[in-house]
Design a protein around this motif. Structure first.
Motif, mmCIF file in Angstrom:
data_model
loop_
_atom_site.group_PDB
_atom_site.id
_atom_site.type_symbol
_atom_site.label_atom_id
_atom_site.label_comp_id
_atom_site.label_asym_id
_atom_site.label_seq_id
_atom_site.Cartn_x
_atom_site.Cartn_y
_atom_site.Cartn_z
ATOM 1 N N UNK A 35 0.873 -1.183 0.032
ATOM 2 C CA UNK A 35 0.137 0.023 0.032
ATOM 3 C C UNK A 35 0.987 1.226 -0.035
ATOM 4 N N UNK A 36 0.523 2.238 -0.710
ATOM 5 C CA UNK A 36 1.046 3.636 -0.625
ATOM 6 C C UNK A 36 0.629 4.464 0.308
ATOM 7 N N UNK A 37 1.313 5.388 0.727
ATOM 8 C CA UNK A 37 0.814 6.585 1.694
ATOM 9 C C UNK A 37 1.046 8.022 1.052
ATOM 10 N N UNK A 38 0.122 8.634 1.338
ATOM 11 C CA UNK A 38 0.012 10.220 0.717
ATOM 12 C C UNK A 38 1.095 10.833 1.438
ATOM 13 N N UNK A 57 -0.221 12.282 4.647
ATOM 14 C CA UNK A 57 -0.784 11.608 5.644
ATOM 15 C C UNK A 57 -0.215 11.742 6.819
ATOM 16 N N UNK A 58 -1.069 11.428 8.027
ATOM 17 C CA UNK A 58 -0.518 11.320 9.307
ATOM 18 C C UNK A 58 0.782 10.190 9.472
ATOM 19 N N UNK A 59 1.714 10.688 10.286
ATOM 20 C CA UNK A 59 2.612 9.605 10.374
ATOM 21 C C UNK A 59 2.330 8.223 10.952
ATOM 22 N N UNK A 119 2.063 11.709 -4.109
ATOM 23 C CA UNK A 119 1.506 13.062 -4.023
ATOM 24 C C UNK A 119 0.167 12.944 -3.995
ATOM 25 N N UNK A 120 -0.564 14.098 -3.848
ATOM 26 C CA UNK A 120 -2.160 14.197 -4.137
ATOM 27 C C UNK A 120 -2.666 13.703 -5.302
ATOM 28 N N UNK A 121 -1.995 13.670 -6.529
ATOM 29 C CA UNK A 121 -2.484 12.981 -7.727
ATOM 30 C C UNK A 121 -1.897 11.604 -7.929
ATOM 31 N N UNK A 122 -1.660 10.882 -6.554
ATOM 32 C CA UNK A 122 -0.969 9.333 -6.718
ATOM 33 C C UNK A 122 0.004 9.358 -7.330
ATOM 34 N N UNK A 123 0.828 10.569 -8.014
ATOM 35 C CA UNK A 123 2.113 10.364 -8.628
ATOM 36 C C UNK A 123 3.336 9.747 -7.535
#
Length: 134
Positions: A85-88, A91-93, A110-114
């Protein structure tokens, strides 16, 4: 402390584009000496993680596939058994730490899933080892 404090940036990370061949993926894994690498699409979005095991099982389950014709299979055709899974980046630590408990690395987007990099579990452990006091 923020997620960005642990970021190992994309330009230092071994990753593969989903349109690359199985041969290119095998070469990238061999060169990097990692057992798994992030996979991104043509737009740079994180779509999964490719492991040595994924390559092994693809070879085993594909009649006629051998080391001479690995360039006929694209990475996006290979079934990935594990999905990191990825994290933004925003996101919270705690979200990142929860993922790192089960993954050797956490892809960061990032916010665009890049895809912008990874957080290595070893860096988290090192940080806490060096900074925890009784």
């Amino acid at each position: 402390m923020q997620i960005s404090d642990f970021l190992f940036p994309k330009d230092k990370v071994s990753y593969i584009i989903s349109s690359a061949t199985m041969q290119e993926a095998l070469d990238k894994l061999e060169q990097s000496q990692y057992t798994a690498i992030p996979v991104i699409d043509g737009e740079g979005k994180y779509i999964g993680t490719l492991s040595e095991g994924d390559l092994f099982w693809k070879m085993k389950k594909t009649p006629g596939l051998n080391f001479q014709n690995l360039d006929t299979i694209k990475v996006h055709e290979i079934k990935r058994r594990i999905h990191n899974e990825s994290v933004s980046i925003n996101a919270h630590l705690d979200d990142m730490l929860h993922l790192a408990a089960d993954q050797n690395f956490v892809p960061v987007v990032d916010d665009n899933r890049i895809f912008i990099g990874i957080i290595r579990r070893k860096d988290i452990i090192e940080y806490y080892t060096n900074n925890i006091t009784d």
